[in-house]
Write a protein that holds these residues in place. Structure first.
Motif, PDB file in Angstrom:
ATOM      1  N   ASP A 171      -0.082  -6.627  -8.235  1.00  0.00           N
ATOM      2  CA  ASP A 171      -1.250  -5.889  -8.701  1.00  0.00           C
ATOM      3  C   ASP A 171      -0.914  -4.448  -9.084  1.00  0.00           C
ATOM      4  N   GLN A 172       0.378  -4.100  -9.083  1.00  0.00           N
ATOM      5  CA  GLN A 172       0.823  -2.760  -9.475  1.00  0.00           C
ATOM      6  C   GLN A 172       1.937  -2.873 -10.524  1.00  0.00           C
ATOM      7  N   ASP A 199       0.856  -1.192   0.000  1.00  0.00           N
ATOM      8  CA  ASP A 199       0.000   0.000   0.000  1.00  0.00           C
ATOM      9  C   ASP A 199       0.892   1.242   0.000  1.00  0.00           C
ATOM     10  N   LEU A 200       0.944   1.938  -1.133  1.00  0.00           N
ATOM     11  CA  LEU A 200       1.831   3.090  -1.269  1.00  0.00           C
ATOM     12  C   LEU A 200       1.468   4.231  -0.334  1.00  0.00           C
ATOM     13  N   SER A 201       0.209   4.298   0.098  1.00  0.00           N
ATOM     14  CA  SER A 201      -0.188   5.365   1.014  1.00  0.00           C
ATOM     15  C   SER A 201       0.390   5.143   2.411  1.00  0.00           C
ATOM     16  N   TRP A 214       2.482 -18.969 -17.409  1.00  0.00           N
ATOM     17  CA  TRP A 214       2.560 -18.643 -18.827  1.00  0.00           C
ATOM     18  C   TRP A 214       1.190 -18.320 -19.422  1.00  0.00           C
ATOM     19  N   ASN A 215       0.153 -18.956 -18.954  1.00  0.00           N
ATOM     20  CA  ASN A 215      -1.185 -18.735 -19.516  1.00  0.00           C
ATOM     21  C   ASN A 215      -2.039 -17.781 -18.679  1.00  0.00           C
ATOM     22  N   ASP A 216      -1.447 -17.153 -17.682  1.00  0.00           N
ATOM     23  CA  ASP A 216      -2.195 -16.225 -16.836  1.00  0.00           C
ATOM     24  C   ASP A 216      -2.209 -14.826 -17.431  1.00  0.00           C
ATOM     25  N   ASP A 217      -3.147 -14.018 -16.961  1.00  0.00           N
ATOM     26  CA  ASP A 217      -3.294 -12.660 -17.488  1.00  0.00           C
ATOM     27  C   ASP A 217      -2.066 -11.791 -17.244  1.00  0.00           C
ATOM     28  N   TRP A 218      -1.341 -12.077 -16.160  1.00  0.00           N
ATOM     29  CA  TRP A 218      -0.200 -11.232 -15.810  1.00  0.00           C
ATOM     30  C   TRP A 218       1.087 -11.621 -16.546  1.00  0.00           C
ATOM     31  N   ALA A 219       1.060 -12.678 -17.331  1.00  0.00           N
ATOM     32  CA  ALA A 219       2.288 -13.165 -17.969  1.00  0.00           C
ATOM     33  C   ALA A 219       2.948 -12.136 -18.903  1.00  0.00           C
ATOM     34  N   PRO A 220       2.206 -11.393 -19.739  1.00  0.00           N
ATOM     35  CA  PRO A 220       2.888 -10.425 -20.619  1.00  0.00           C
ATOM     36  C   PRO A 220       3.671  -9.365 -19.836  1.00  0.00           C
ATOM     37  N   ASP A 245       8.800 -17.681  -1.348  1.00  0.00           N
ATOM     38  CA  ASP A 245       7.762 -16.827  -1.942  1.00  0.00           C
ATOM     39  C   ASP A 245       7.579 -15.552  -1.114  1.00  0.00           C
ATOM     40  N   ILE A 246       8.681 -14.911  -0.750  1.00  0.00           N
ATOM     41  CA  ILE A 246       8.586 -13.689   0.060  1.00  0.00           C
ATOM     42  C   ILE A 246       8.210 -12.519  -0.842  1.00  0.00           C
ATOM     43  N   HIS A 247       7.130 -11.862  -0.486  1.00  0.00           N
ATOM     44  CA  HIS A 247       6.676 -10.667  -1.218  1.00  0.00           C
ATOM     45  C   HIS A 247       5.833  -9.807  -0.289  1.00  0.00           C
ATOM     46  N   HIS A 248       5.312  -8.702  -0.804  1.00  0.00           N
ATOM     47  CA  HIS A 248       4.622  -7.711   0.019  1.00  0.00           C
ATOM     48  C   HIS A 248       3.398  -8.277   0.736  1.00  0.00           C
ATOM     49  N   GLY A 249       2.769  -9.299   0.166  1.00  0.00           N
ATOM     50  CA  GLY A 249       1.565  -9.859   0.772  1.00  0.00           C
ATOM     51  C   GLY A 249       1.820 -11.005   1.730  1.00  0.00           C
TER      52      GLY A 249
END
Length: 306
Positions: free
Chosen positions: A237-238, A113-115, A284-290, A197-201
């Motif tokens: 998601d960003q 959350d950037l805020s 590879w077949n997910d929406d975020w792949a590109p 799998d360490i990430h912001h979430g």
């Protein structure tokens, strides 16, 4: 990204069984993901989360690792083993081979959350938390933990072998990457237990202690640099925020300066490129792949100049 769905009949029964076994008090209806059934509960008045691995789940090595980290991160053990105060793994309150109850951790405000957290502030927390999990991964290792890590952790060599067998691995964009990934020493000189799998979430604040803690480890074994690699691709998601060369370059410098067991900027980028290719093949077949492909190629460019 994990998708929550309504609970099926099998999940309802399994959660009910553990609620009775451990004397839990449900606080909300249960839900499920692809790999687990979950429910917010209370244990002796303490807010917690019950998590039960589904039969086909790959969650079990990570659940065992979470409990092991919890043993290592008790206050008495922390000083002896060199763990950093204020960072670590979520507390496990009950556990067996298929399930655990973990202390509740605050999901808001999220580190993404950037805020609430700019990149620098979020990276400080994320890197310190990942670093706390690898206190022995140094050029001159300190005394290893007296309690050995759990068996069954998945070696990064096995993860790599699996990924190489995925159908999309033959795509032209992976031509250089396959040779690079195949020759990289993914285990390192002294393999470490890895979150994977360490990430912001997946780094939250412990409701009781205020410490920053990881949740949902994959339960891997290998080079500690791998545990910093997913930071380059998040928050997922960003994508416009993530897909910036200057941001990636700055993060590489920060990890190289702060991480235990990492030789320098080039090694940081090597594992970022390794993970980038792996994650792109998984999705590879997910929406975020590109968008991930763009990020992956930017990191390849940074590695070439490292």
């Amino acid at each position: 990204m994990t998708t929550q769905r309504a609970l099926d009949a099998a999940g309802t029964q399994r959660l009910d069984d553990y609620v009775a076994l451990w004397g839990l008090m449900p606080r909300e209806p249960g839900f499920q993901t692809n790999s687990a059934w979950l429910q917010r509960v209370s244990l002796k008045g303490q807010p917690a989360m019950l998590k039960v691995a589904r039969p086909e789940s790959d969650e079990r090595p990570g659940m065992a690792l979470l409990a092991w980290w919890g043993d290592q991160l008790t206050q008495d053990a922390a000083a002896a083993n060199g763990w950093e105060p204020g960072f670590g793994a979520v507390r496990v309150l009950c556990r067996d081979a298929d399930a655990l109850v973990m202390a509740e951790a605050e999901e808001t405000p999220s580190l993404g959350d950037l805020s609430a957290f700019d990149d620098r502030a979020a990276y400080e927390v994320l890197i310190q938390t990942a670093r706390a999990l690898h206190p022995h991964a140094t050029p001159a290792p300190s005394t290893p933990p007296s309690n050995p890590p759990p068996t069954g952790l998945v070696p990064l060599t096995a993860v790599r072998e699996h990924v190489f067998g995925l159908p999309a691995a033959g795509e032209a964009c992976f031509d250089r990457w396959r040779n690079f990934a195949g020759s990289l020493d993914v285990m390192g000189p002294a393999p470490e237990p890895l979150h994977g799998d360490i990430h912001h979430g997946n780094v939250l604040r412990d409701t009781h202690s205020g410490a920053w803690v990881v949740i949902d480890p994959k339960g891997l074994l290998g080079h500690p640099a791998y545990d910093f690699a997913n930071l380059f691709f998040n928050p997922m998601d960003q994508p416009d925020r993530v897909t910036q060369m200057a941001r990636m370059s700055g993060l590489a410098d920060l990890i190289a300066a702060r991480a235990n067991g990492v030789a320098g900027r080039r090694e940081v980028l090597e594992f970022a490129v390794l993970y980038g290719g792996m994650s792109l093949l998984w999705g590879w077949n997910d929406d975020w792949a590109p968008q991930r492909l763009k990020q992956f190629q930017m990191l390849e460019t940074l590695l070439e100049s490292a």
